[in-house]
Write an enzyme that holds these catalytic residues in place. Structure first.
Site, PDB file in Angstrom:
ATOM      1  N   ASP A 160       0.866  -1.190   0.000  1.00 10.80           N
ATOM      2  CA  ASP A 160       0.000   0.000   0.000  1.00 10.80           C
ATOM      3  C   ASP A 160       0.894   1.229   0.000  1.00 10.80           C
ATOM      4  O   ASP A 160       2.109   1.133   0.169  1.00 10.80           O
ATOM      5  CB  ASP A 160      -0.960  -0.007   1.203  1.00 10.80           C
ATOM      6  CG  ASP A 160      -2.305   0.649   0.840  1.00 10.80           C
ATOM      7  OD1 ASP A 160      -2.281   1.689   0.142  1.00 10.80           O
ATOM      8  OD2 ASP A 160      -3.345   0.115   1.235  1.00 10.80           O
ATOM      9  N   TYR A 197     -10.206   9.070 -15.489  1.00  7.53           N
ATOM     10  CA  TYR A 197     -10.098   7.674 -15.005  1.00  7.53           C
ATOM     11  C   TYR A 197     -10.400   6.697 -16.143  1.00  7.53           C
ATOM     12  O   TYR A 197      -9.643   5.750 -16.387  1.00  7.53           O
ATOM     13  CB  TYR A 197     -11.067   7.494 -13.837  1.00  7.53           C
ATOM     14  CG  TYR A 197     -11.191   6.077 -13.342  1.00  7.53           C
ATOM     15  CD1 TYR A 197     -10.164   5.482 -12.615  1.00  7.53           C
ATOM     16  CD2 TYR A 197     -12.344   5.336 -13.593  1.00  7.53           C
ATOM     17  CE1 TYR A 197     -10.287   4.180 -12.158  1.00  7.53           C
ATOM     18  CE2 TYR A 197     -12.474   4.038 -13.134  1.00  7.53           C
ATOM     19  CZ  TYR A 197     -11.440   3.462 -12.425  1.00  7.53           C
ATOM     20  OH  TYR A 197     -11.554   2.174 -11.973  1.00  7.53           O
ATOM     21  N   LYS A 219      -7.758   4.041 -17.807  1.00 10.01           N
ATOM     22  CA  LYS A 219      -7.996   2.598 -17.775  1.00 10.01           C
ATOM     23  C   LYS A 219      -8.024   2.031 -19.201  1.00 10.01           C
ATOM     24  O   LYS A 219      -7.597   0.894 -19.422  1.00 10.01           O
ATOM     25  CB  LYS A 219      -9.294   2.278 -17.024  1.00 10.01           C
ATOM     26  CG  LYS A 219      -9.198   2.510 -15.513  1.00 10.01           C
ATOM     27  CD  LYS A 219      -8.170   1.604 -14.843  1.00 10.01           C
ATOM     28  CE  LYS A 219      -8.352   1.549 -13.336  1.00 10.01           C
ATOM     29  NZ  LYS A 219      -7.310   0.727 -12.674  1.00 10.01           N
ATOM     30  N   THR A 243     -16.294  -2.579  -2.862  1.00 13.47           N
ATOM     31  CA  THR A 243     -15.192  -2.360  -1.915  1.00 13.47           C
ATOM     32  C   THR A 243     -15.608  -1.236  -0.972  1.00 13.47           C
ATOM     33  O   THR A 243     -16.553  -0.480  -1.247  1.00 13.47           O
ATOM     34  CB  THR A 243     -13.901  -1.971  -2.658  1.00 13.47           C
ATOM     35  OG1 THR A 243     -14.131  -0.756  -3.371  1.00 13.47           O
ATOM     36  CG2 THR A 243     -13.475  -3.053  -3.637  1.00 13.47           C
TER      37      THR A 243
HETATM   38  N1  LIG Z   1     -14.361  -1.070  -6.833  1.00 11.28           N
HETATM   39  C1  LIG Z   1     -14.792  -0.899  -8.065  1.00 11.28           C
HETATM   40  O1  LIG Z   1     -15.977  -0.721  -8.323  1.00 11.28           O
HETATM   41  C2  LIG Z   1     -13.813  -0.963  -9.233  1.00 11.28           C
HETATM   42  C3  LIG Z   1     -14.326  -1.132 -10.518  1.00 11.28           C
HETATM   43  C4  LIG Z   1     -13.447  -1.189 -11.587  1.00 11.28           C
HETATM   44  C5  LIG Z   1     -12.090  -1.091 -11.375  1.00 11.28           C
HETATM   45  N2  LIG Z   1     -11.616  -0.919 -10.114  1.00 11.28           N
HETATM   46  C6  LIG Z   1     -10.159  -0.821  -9.940  1.00 11.28           C
HETATM   47  O2  LIG Z   1      -9.717  -1.772  -9.019  1.00 11.28           O
HETATM   48  C7  LIG Z   1      -8.589  -1.281  -8.304  1.00 11.28           C
HETATM   49  C8  LIG Z   1      -8.868  -1.373  -6.815  1.00 11.28           C
HETATM   50  O3  LIG Z   1     -10.026  -0.600  -6.514  1.00 11.28           O
HETATM   51  P1  LIG Z   1     -10.693  -0.619  -5.061  1.00 11.28           P
HETATM   52  O4  LIG Z   1     -12.127  -0.387  -5.234  1.00 11.28           O
HETATM   53  O5  LIG Z   1     -10.228  -1.812  -4.321  1.00 11.28           O
HETATM   54  O6  LIG Z   1     -10.063   0.729  -4.443  1.00 11.28           O
HETATM   55  P2  LIG Z   1      -9.234   1.020  -3.108  1.00 11.28           P
HETATM   56  O7  LIG Z   1      -9.072   2.503  -3.072  1.00 11.28           O
HETATM   57  O8  LIG Z   1      -9.851   0.360  -1.936  1.00 11.28           O
HETATM   58  O9  LIG Z   1      -7.821   0.339  -3.362  1.00 11.28           O
HETATM   59  C9  LIG Z   1      -6.839   0.967  -4.153  1.00 11.28           C
HETATM   60  C10 LIG Z   1      -5.491   0.682  -3.541  1.00 11.28           C
HETATM   61  O10 LIG Z   1      -4.477   1.226  -4.381  1.00 11.28           O
HETATM   62  C11 LIG Z   1      -3.607   2.024  -3.578  1.00 11.28           C
HETATM   63  N3  LIG Z   1      -3.027   3.066  -4.418  1.00 11.28           N
HETATM   64  C12 LIG Z   1      -3.650   3.948  -5.222  1.00 11.28           C
HETATM   65  N4  LIG Z   1      -2.769   4.733  -5.836  1.00 11.28           N
HETATM   66  C13 LIG Z   1      -1.533   4.337  -5.404  1.00 11.28           C
HETATM   67  C14 LIG Z   1      -0.211   4.757  -5.673  1.00 11.28           C
HETATM   68  N5  LIG Z   1       0.071   5.776  -6.517  1.00 11.28           N
HETATM   69  N6  LIG Z   1       0.819   4.117  -5.060  1.00 11.28           N
HETATM   70  C15 LIG Z   1       0.578   3.097  -4.205  1.00 11.28           C
HETATM   71  N7  LIG Z   1      -0.664   2.642  -3.922  1.00 11.28           N
HETATM   72  C16 LIG Z   1      -1.695   3.275  -4.504  1.00 11.28           C
HETATM   73  C17 LIG Z   1      -4.496   2.582  -2.479  1.00 11.28           C
HETATM   74  O11 LIG Z   1      -3.754   3.080  -1.395  1.00 11.28           O
HETATM   75  C18 LIG Z   1      -5.304   1.317  -2.168  1.00 11.28           C
HETATM   76  O12 LIG Z   1      -4.605   0.428  -1.347  1.00 11.28           O
HETATM   77  C19 LIG Z   1      -8.336   0.129  -8.823  1.00 11.28           C
HETATM   78  O13 LIG Z   1      -7.359   0.089  -9.851  1.00 11.28           O
HETATM   79  C20 LIG Z   1      -9.689   0.523  -9.391  1.00 11.28           C
HETATM   80  O14 LIG Z   1      -9.586   1.503 -10.386  1.00 11.28           O
HETATM   81  C21 LIG Z   1     -12.432  -0.875  -9.030  1.00 11.28           C
END
Ligand SMILES: NC(=O)c1ccc[n+]([C@@H]2O[C@H](COP(=O)([O-])OP(=O)(O)OC[C@H]3O[C@@H](n4cnc5c(N)ncnc54)[C@H](O)[C@@H]3O)[C@@H](O)[C@H]2O)c1
Length: 273
Positions: free
Chosen positions: A43, A178, A182, A213
């Site tokens: 993280d 975003y 992506k 999440t």
């Molecule tokens: N939850 C959704 O609906 C969803 C849908 C499509 C895609 N995503 C993608 O899935 C991934 C995880 O999403 P999530 O919902 O678990 O979000 P989240 O915010 O809970 O987790 C993201 C994690 O990435 C870390 N992070 C972000 N930028 C960083 C950086 N520059 N350096 C180090 N760590 C960094 C954050 O600290 C966190 O631990 C992301 O890439 C998000 O775009 C999520």
């Protein structure tokens, strides 16, 4: 942290999941460990998992994942910072060994102030938000891939899974930057796959639809009808459902699948491509 050792299809593999202190990354690291892999969780900082109340610290998450018996270690730092990524690599090699499975999961629609950019539209989003989102979603994925895929190429094996989004595949507003980034992650997946094909390093992507999440729920107004936990396809995903797809692509059952993007969204986006 080491346990008695889990036997499964990923036993003997070392997996690095970026952004695995919480959310989809944590669910994915947990799944890979359950299948036998040793995992590196990561993280931005030790308190990352606490941000939306999922755990107190990254160490707590590591202890929880270690219940599977896998070796678990932690690394910290910004994936967009080359020095931080180099230090992650050094620590991982020293503590666990060479990474076999890389999951580029860190990212999200988080701008300069920590929440969603506001405004978040094509014409009005601020440059600072564009820069932070580009760092988190694209530059970080590129840097981490460069660092961890080189040894895979040299060894002639490995598996990379990039976490994109269904937002990558359709014109969107808001969340314009975003979605654009992506889409770049999806195309980078194909380009890296083309480059790695002669070396036997598989590269694929998973595009999740909206997934429950803690961050997802904290940063938007959710639809109660979509929050249900049933067998219906008309709902948000559970993080474990995305983790299952990543684990499939990481493992031996996907050994001839390369350069593909798997949309995991209950059929929310039903178009070709
Ligand atoms: N939850 C959704 O609906 C969803 C849908 C499509 C895609 N995503 C993608 O899935 C991934 C995880 O999403 P999530 O919902 O678990 O979000 P989240 O915010 O809970 O987790 C993201 C994690 O990435 C870390 N992070 C972000 N930028 C960083 C950086 N520059 N350096 C180090 N760590 C960094 C954050 O600290 C966190 O631990 C992301 O890439 C998000 O775009 C999520």
């Amino acid at each position: 942290m080491a346990g008695p050792g889990t036997t499964g299809p990923l036993t003997g593999k070392i997996a690095f999941v970026t952004g695995s202190g919480r959310g989809l990354g944590r669910a994915t690291a947990d799944k890979l460990a359950a299948l036998g892999a040793d995992v590196v969780i990561h993280d931005l900082d030790e308190a990352g998992p606490a941000k939306y109340g999922e755990a107190e610290s990254l160490q707590d998450v590591a202890r929880d994942i270690a219940r599977h018996g896998a070796r678990v270690t932690t690394v910290l730092g910004n994936i967009g910072d080359p020095a931080a990524v180099a230090e992650m690599s050094r620590r991982i090699v020293t503590e666990l060994g060479t990474v076999d499975i890389l999951v580029n999961c860190a990212g999200g629609d988080i701008g300069a102030e920590g929440g969603k950019p506001n405004p978040n539209s094509a014409l009005d989003v601020a440059l600072e938000d564009i820069q932070v989102e580009t760092n988190n979603n694209l530059i970080g994925t590129l840097l981490v891939s460069q660092t961890f895929v080189r040894p895979m190429r040299d060894r002639g094996s490995g598996s990379v899974i990039n976490i994109a989004s269904t937002a990558a595949h359709v014109g969107n507003t808001p969340e314009v930057i975003y979605s654009t980034l992506k889409a770049a992650v999806v195309h980078y997946t194909r380009c890296l796959a083309a480059e790695m094909r002669p070396y036997g390093v598989r590269v694929n992507a998973v595009s999740p639809g909206p997934t429950k999440t803690a961050r997802f729920q904290a940063t938007r107004k959710t639809d109660p009808e979509m929050m249900v936990t049933t067998d219906s396809l008309m709902r948000y995903a559970d993080p474990e459902e995305i983790a299952d797809a990543v684990a499939f692509l990481a493992g031996p059952q996907a050994k001839f699948i390369h350069g593909q993007v798997l949309r995991v969204d209950g059929g929310r986006t039903l178009f070709p491509g």
